[in-house]
Scaffold this active site. Structure first.
Site, PDB file in Angstrom:
ATOM      1  N   GLY A 227     -12.948  -8.315  -5.015  1.00 44.82           N
ATOM      2  CA  GLY A 227     -13.107  -8.924  -3.688  1.00 44.82           C
ATOM      3  C   GLY A 227     -12.030  -8.423  -2.759  1.00 44.82           C
ATOM      4  O   GLY A 227     -11.247  -7.544  -3.115  1.00 44.82           O
TER       5      GLY A 227
ATOM      6  N   CYS B  33     -14.388  -0.813   6.639  1.00 45.50           N
ATOM      7  CA  CYS B  33     -13.281  -1.300   5.801  1.00 45.50           C
ATOM      8  C   CYS B  33     -13.321  -0.585   4.458  1.00 45.50           C
ATOM      9  O   CYS B  33     -14.383  -0.471   3.844  1.00 45.50           O
ATOM     10  CB  CYS B  33     -13.408  -2.798   5.562  1.00 45.50           C
ATOM     11  N   CYS B  34     -12.182  -0.166   3.969  1.00 45.02           N
ATOM     12  CA  CYS B  34     -12.174   0.601   2.731  1.00 45.02           C
ATOM     13  C   CYS B  34     -12.536  -0.285   1.554  1.00 45.02           C
ATOM     14  O   CYS B  34     -12.208  -1.471   1.522  1.00 45.02           O
ATOM     15  CB  CYS B  34     -10.813   1.259   2.520  1.00 45.02           C
TER      16      CYS B  34
ATOM     17  N   ARG C 241     -22.944  -5.231   7.530  1.00 50.62           N
ATOM     18  CA  ARG C 241     -22.681  -6.597   8.002  1.00 50.62           C
ATOM     19  C   ARG C 241     -21.307  -6.713   8.670  1.00 50.62           C
ATOM     20  O   ARG C 241     -20.359  -6.029   8.292  1.00 50.62           O
ATOM     21  CB  ARG C 241     -22.827  -7.603   6.864  1.00 50.62           C
TER      22      ARG C 241
ATOM     23  N   CYS D 134       0.820  -1.213   0.000  1.00 53.95           N
ATOM     24  CA  CYS D 134       0.000   0.000   0.000  1.00 53.95           C
ATOM     25  C   CYS D 134       0.849   1.257   0.000  1.00 53.95           C
ATOM     26  O   CYS D 134       0.325   2.355  -0.159  1.00 53.95           O
ATOM     27  CB  CYS D 134      -0.952  -0.032   1.185  1.00 53.95           C
TER      28      CYS D 134
END
Ligand SMILES: [Zn+2]
Ligand SMILES: [Zn+2]
Lengths: 144, 386, 386, 144
Positions: free
Chosen positions: B119, B203-204, B192, B86
């Protein structure tokens, strides 16, 4: 090793000793004879990352520890590397040897694994491979 | 060794940012070349001005930077592809910066780009047995670190959700973001559960996209008034004993480090720039999961451990607060094309420092800081100043 | 811009080379860490001496250098993974060299490593439609370039085979090579056709392996007598109009380049080092397919176009010839772990220049040159001197 | 486009025009109005790499050329990207437009494709996809 007739294969060789009449299985780690740092898994090259010396010896780790954090993963991890059940719990387990390790936590009720509680090493099937063999791995499970 | 602040000054002369989102019909080099064209135009330069290029990406296979550059020009310059998870984009920037500071080159391109796998993020930065065991960065390992952080600080799930709400509100004013719609606290809390305590909206999201910067010496600038100076560009790797969830490493109980990886990168950036946390006007933080923005602010030295959530509640990190954080919506809004993220942060800082951020422009931003980290582990801190 | 030869001198203080071959039970970081340990020992240094690391690999996923370094030490230093196809290792070396020359660091690690996919080399350095069309580097595109080269120069299939025979003969004296058995001209000519005119034994085998170098300033050397100086470390990318088979690019009929990518990298290396082809005593050439060693020697300036095959026949490139080429057996014997190849060449040059090459030691080697190139395209030239 | 009843899909859209009663298919390229350089495939951004200007216009390339090099590939390329027949021939074709391009060469006898000889553009099936569609691509074929 277990009551099933299926062939059982460890996820990785050299991670634990099998249980004996005198006691259950033990994880195999390394301990530095110089600084006392403990590693799991065992470092095959015998090199201590902490004190930068070739001073590791093999040890059997304590089969009990304390769960210091736990999460329940509710979706399969990406990449197709994981073939075990979902959801699954995993967390940090602090051993009295002075080592914190990452481990799956197995329990009847994944939602009530007690953080701060005692846990014990178990060797359990993680998944069945395409040849029908049970792939075994180490886990910790809460004890009363 | 010389001190970097004894070397010559280095500037960002131009930036280029593509739309971030999912674009099935486009390849990575389409994004990459678009970002290059934009950065060149912004710098008022042509490809022939570029003397070397560093190209960050993670999942693009071999020679990915060359593929993008092949659409722009073929001039024989050194092109080096850089992979640092990242922080790939920030690593490209750092190398470009060092080359110019040391007078090896005068004008260098830093590129970051990614066409993301769909995903959650697959990662090979683990031992095979760790991957087979389900010890995975997104989001299990971050969840474990969050569990510990919440226990130590008293931060609540609602505190986490407030980060999402703030960032998505900012992102609604960013035409390049993947998500440009605000969400409510209730939306986040109702999303969820992915891995306790992290929910989907903690979460990004992923995205495809690219970002580029033309980096140069002062004498090569076409416009001094729009130029932004690189005051520091730092990258660190793992420190012994530090618990590094992104790398699946538990902390050492016997030998915890004096300074962790993130704190080390911040210290080095403050040292070389001469700035301290008190001098920073705007931050692009690392909200790959929202708690990491909170502990990031603490470890970067903006407040003490456990204080970030309170300051967030008080509005300090809002666009009109004392220290706006993730003014472009952060990873939570932009999405996370791994190789591009670090340079995307740089594009936002430059835009804000130039006073060109339109609806999301913050007041009197003179010094900005960007932070990213990732598998390896690595941690990158960049400080820019007008 | 400064001239690099105005900056301080840079040395290779230590080298580390693993056995190259196929090792199913080992992961890339096993090779990588082994090469690091060896290079540190050879340099008489410890991990704490290393101030930055550049790690070249192609197929290892994210944070691959960190994975190897995690087995050696965790000291927070900048670790940057570098991908430049078959020049990944040389690119790591170049960055390490620049950092030391510019006094940004004093001691830097350059690492190259690979656990190769099995079978011929997959490459994503092509447009998807090109891959779907079968325009692939190994070995179709090299075959096309060979067809043209043979037509233009009169080189025969037997000339090609002689390169294999020479290199496999040298490789038989290299205990780290994948193949340590000589082959005859008849063996080569009888091997199966892969893509006309290239036969199996005209094409290098793959391998797993790693190579590392500790690069430092003169004042950090533990032993000046074993140190080897980096006189030049150059990488170039594609030049407009140049036919670049490795990148699937046909030459421009209207605008052929004045100087091609390979010639450009050689020119730059000669310029910065002050050496010319006439000063070079030993060469590690790029025999990914054997004809590329021949045209490489020509484009590097050692002879005119079409002359290399004749010089080879006359023994000039043999171990005991005037200009030994691929003294360790080249890619044809060592095998080709993409990310490691460039630094593998460096290890051989250093060993020869130190007079430590045992059975394959050449006489009076003072200046050595290594050349690699690959997808992108890129071309790297390194010149070392004792 | 062809006599079969199967659905035919181009390998990539925008690479060629279909044939008409007045003539066969043509490859679609770009030509620089400034320097005259010619590109295939068409550069969608209109950017001339040679003269570094936004000066490209779309052109139809000559359907005939000269084969300047050819190889016959006898093993499947690595990576699983190629689904066509093996062996296959491919080579460099020089068009009178001033462009050298890489193309598969189709011929009854792959081993006797004449280097230096004339060749003509054809659109042919490369392979059948899992849905049974014929994936079409451009090739050149020797002409007498
Ligand atoms: Zn120790
Ligand atoms: Zn033009």
């Amino acid at each position: 090793m277990g009551e099933s007739n299926q062939q059982q294969v460890p996820l990785k060789e050299g991670f634990w000793t099998s249980g004996t009449p005198d006691g259950g299985p033990r994880l195999i780690g390394s301990r530095c004879t110089n600084c006392g740092e403990v590693y799991f898994p065992k470092k095959p090259k015998g090199w201590c990352l902490h004190c930068q010396q070739q001073t590791l010896e093999e040890i059997l780790l304590s089969p009990r520890g304390r769960i210091s954090a736990v999460t329940v993963v509710r979706q399969p991890p990406a990449g197709g590397f994981y073939h075990g059940p979902v959801p699954y719990a995993y967390g940090l387990v602090d051993l009295s040897d002075g080592l914190r390790l990452v481990s799956q936590i197995t329990a009847d009720d994944l939602d009530s694994i007690p953080v701060g509680g005692e846990a014990e090493l178990v060797i359990k099937p993680l998944y069945q491979d395409p040849e029908g063999r049970e792939i075994m791995t180490f886990m910790f499970t809460p004890v009363a | 060794m010389k001190n970097l602040n004894e070397m010559r000054e280095v500037y960002v002369a131009g930036i280029g940012l593509t739309q971030w989102g999912f674009f099935e019909q486009q390849e990575c080099y389409d994004f990459g070349s678009e970002a290059i064209f934009k950065a060149l135009a912004d710098a008022e330069m042509g490809w022939n001005d570029i003397q070397a290029a560093f190209c960050g990406s993670v999942y693009q296979g071999t020679a990915s930077g060359h593929q993008a550059i092949k659409e722009v020009g073929l001039t024989g310059i050194p092109v080096i592809n850089v992979e640092n998870a990242c922080s790939s984009g920030s690593s490209s920037l750092r190398l470009a910066y060092l080359m110019v500071a040391a007078e090896i080159y005068d004008v260098v391109l830093a590129l970051g780009m990614e066409k993301m796998p769909r995903g959650p993020i697959p990662s090979t930065a683990f031992r095979p047995w760790e991957l087979a065991s389900g010890f995975n960065i997104q989001v299990g390992n971050y969840a474990l670190e969050t569990v510990e952080y919440m226990r130590e600080t008293g931060v609540t799930e609602e505190d986490l959700a407030r980060v999402t709400v703030k960032n998505r509100k900012n992102g609604a004013m960013n035409p390049n973001a993947r998500f440009q719609k605000p969400v409510s606290l209730e939306d986040v809390m109702a999303s969820r559960m992915v891995a306790e305590p992290l929910r989907l909206l903690h979460c990004c999201p992923l995205a495809d996209g690219a970002a580029a910067a033309v980096v140069c010496s002062k004498n090569k600038l076409k416009s001094l008034s729009r130029a932004v100076k690189i005051a520091a560009s730092v990258i660190t790797s793992g420190v012994y004993g530090d618990g590094m969830p992104a790398a699946g490493i538990a902390s050492s109980l016997q030998f915890p480090p004096e300074v962790g990886i993130l704190e080390l990168s911040a210290q080095q950036a403050y040292q070389v720039s001469g700035y301290g946390p008190e001098d920073i006007d705007i931050v692009q933080g690392y909200d790959t999961t929202v708690p990491s923005e909170l502990w990031g602010m603490e470890k970067l030295g903006f407040c003490k451990k456990g204080e970030a959530a309170g300051l967030l509640r008080d509005g300090k990190f809002d666009l009109d607060g004392d220290l706006p954080v993730n003014t472009d919506g952060g990873l939570m809004s932009r999405g996370h094309p791994l190789g591009a993220t670090g340079l995307g942060q740089i594009c936002e800082l430059v835009t804000q420092l130039r006073d060109e951020a339109g609806a999301r422009q913050v007041k009197k931003a003179r010094v900005g800081l960007a932070h990213a980290m990732g598998a390896g582990p690595n941690s990158s801190v960049t400080i820019l100043t007008r």
